[in-house]
Write an enzyme that holds these catalytic residues in place. Structure first.
Site, mmCIF file in Angstrom:
data_model
loop_
_atom_site.group_PDB
_atom_site.id
_atom_site.type_symbol
_atom_site.label_atom_id
_atom_site.label_comp_id
_atom_site.label_asym_id
_atom_site.label_seq_id
_atom_site.Cartn_x
_atom_site.Cartn_y
_atom_site.Cartn_z
ATOM 1 N N GLU A 38 0.859 -1.188 0.000
ATOM 2 C CA GLU A 38 0.000 0.000 0.000
ATOM 3 C C GLU A 38 0.903 1.249 0.000
ATOM 4 O O GLU A 38 1.941 1.261 0.664
ATOM 5 C CB GLU A 38 -0.821 -0.074 1.302
ATOM 6 C CG GLU A 38 -1.749 1.075 1.588
ATOM 7 C CD GLU A 38 -2.440 0.895 2.966
ATOM 8 O OE1 GLU A 38 -2.019 0.019 3.782
ATOM 9 O OE2 GLU A 38 -3.396 1.631 3.229
ATOM 10 N N LYS A 109 -9.479 1.815 -1.685
ATOM 11 C CA LYS A 109 -9.669 1.152 -0.380
ATOM 12 C C LYS A 109 -11.030 1.515 0.233
ATOM 13 O O LYS A 109 -11.352 2.694 0.402
ATOM 14 C CB LYS A 109 -8.532 1.582 0.549
ATOM 15 C CG LYS A 109 -8.469 0.849 1.881
ATOM 16 C CD LYS A 109 -7.223 1.303 2.651
ATOM 17 C CE LYS A 109 -7.011 0.568 3.950
ATOM 18 N NZ LYS A 109 -5.788 1.003 4.635
ATOM 19 N N CYS A 142 -4.898 -3.589 2.755
ATOM 20 C CA CYS A 142 -4.592 -3.607 4.181
ATOM 21 C C CYS A 142 -5.805 -3.856 5.079
ATOM 22 O O CYS A 142 -6.326 -4.949 5.109
ATOM 23 C CB CYS A 142 -3.858 -2.314 4.557
ATOM 24 S SG CYS A 142 -2.846 -2.542 6.036
HETATM 25 C C1 ACM Z 1 -3.793 -0.050 7.273
HETATM 26 O O1 ACM Z 1 -4.897 -0.277 6.802
HETATM 27 N N1 ACM Z 1 -2.842 0.541 6.579
HETATM 28 C C2 ACM Z 1 -3.466 -0.459 8.645
#
Ligand code: ACM
Length: 278
Positions: A38, A109, A142
């Site tokens: 990420e 995301k 993530c």
């Molecule tokens: C995250 O979602 N970077 C912990």
């Protein structure tokens, strides 16, 4: 099929350096599908929206996507990489998927973690599964791991492999991803970063332990907590298509929507109906 990840320690804001370093490593590798962390090109700990806007890029015509499209073509490789995306003055924590024929898709995301909520908009697009020839792949980023419906959705949509760029700080994810793989019979490639960022009063240390996990929870490789690493392993993605746990149990077809709904109100209503009938 060869799948791999890069575990890095990006320097905050040094996009050119971070991109060049990642590309130099990828140039020396042989893989069909490769996953980067990420926000691999910017670093993680932003301190203002202006800072995010300045470092974010348009997709697909921004610097990182263009560089990776070129690299994918040269290497005949599919690549998933996390970056800050900018569109109409808004920023998203996104991951691109590019391949030998060019740009394929961009996932934004859905579940923003902690201060990310101040810097990014939550994803506003549906999760997608892409056929890249040797496998079908889905992308999540993530903290999405904490919401099992994301991996389930990708599995239901036919993903053999979940590509999972990450900047993990909580310690649970590597173990939890084993469960995500078992409960969905999919492969997962988690590409995490290492290092510490201290750009605010709350320093963040990233846990490394990037990994490649199989549909039965096999850990094909788990990286260190503190070293830059690149790893490629050979997998057979077709194994993910067999969802039979026993000859009488199919992982997706055995679900009981009639009595188990993730919407609380639906669930209560259905439970009430059941009680009345009993
Ligand atoms: C995250 O979602 N970077 C912990």
């Amino acid at each position: 099929m060869k799948v791999g990840f890069l575990q890095t320690s990006p320097l905050f804001g040094k996009k050119d350096e971070n991109i060049d370093k990642a590309m130099a490593t990828i140039q020396s590798l042989n893989a069909d599908l490769f996953v980067l962390p990420e926000l691999f090109n910017t670093g993680y700990q932003f301190t203002s929206r202006e800072e995010v806007l300045a470092l974010a890029e348009r997709v697909p015509d921004g610097q990182t996507t263009r560089a990776f499209v070129k690299l994918s073509k040269e290497r005949g490789m599919y690549i998933v990489a996390g970056l800050a995306e900018r569109e109409n003055g808004r920023c998203y924590n996104s991951s691109i998927l590019v391949g030998p024929d060019g740009f394929i898709g961009c996932y934004r995301k859905l579940h923003l973690f902690y201060y990310e909520k101040q810097w990014f908009e939550p994803g506003n697009r549906k999760l997608a599964v892409y056929d890249i020839g040797k496998a079908k792949v889905g992308v999540m980023i993530c903290f999405d791991w904490f919401f099992p419906e994301v991996a389930r959705y990708l599995a239901v949509e036919g993903a053999d492999i979940i590509c999972h760029p990450a900047n993990l700080v909580l310690p649970y994810c590597p173990q939890a991803m084993i469960t995500r793989c078992i409960e969905n019979r999919v492969f997962a490639v988690t590409a995490n970063r290492i290092g510490t960022e201290s750009r605010s009063e709350e320093p963040l240390t990233f846990i490394g332990t990037s990994q490649i996990v199989g549909p039965k929870g096999e850990i094909f490789y788990r990286a260190s907590t503190d070293r830059n690493e690149a790893m490629v392993v050979e997998i057979d993605p077709k194994i993910a298509r067999d969802k039979n746990i026993t000859p009488m149990n199919h992982l997706l077809n055995d679900r009981r929507f009639q009595v188990v709904s993730s919407r609380t109100e639906d669930f209560k209503n259905k439970l009430g109906c059941l009680r009345q009938r009993l």
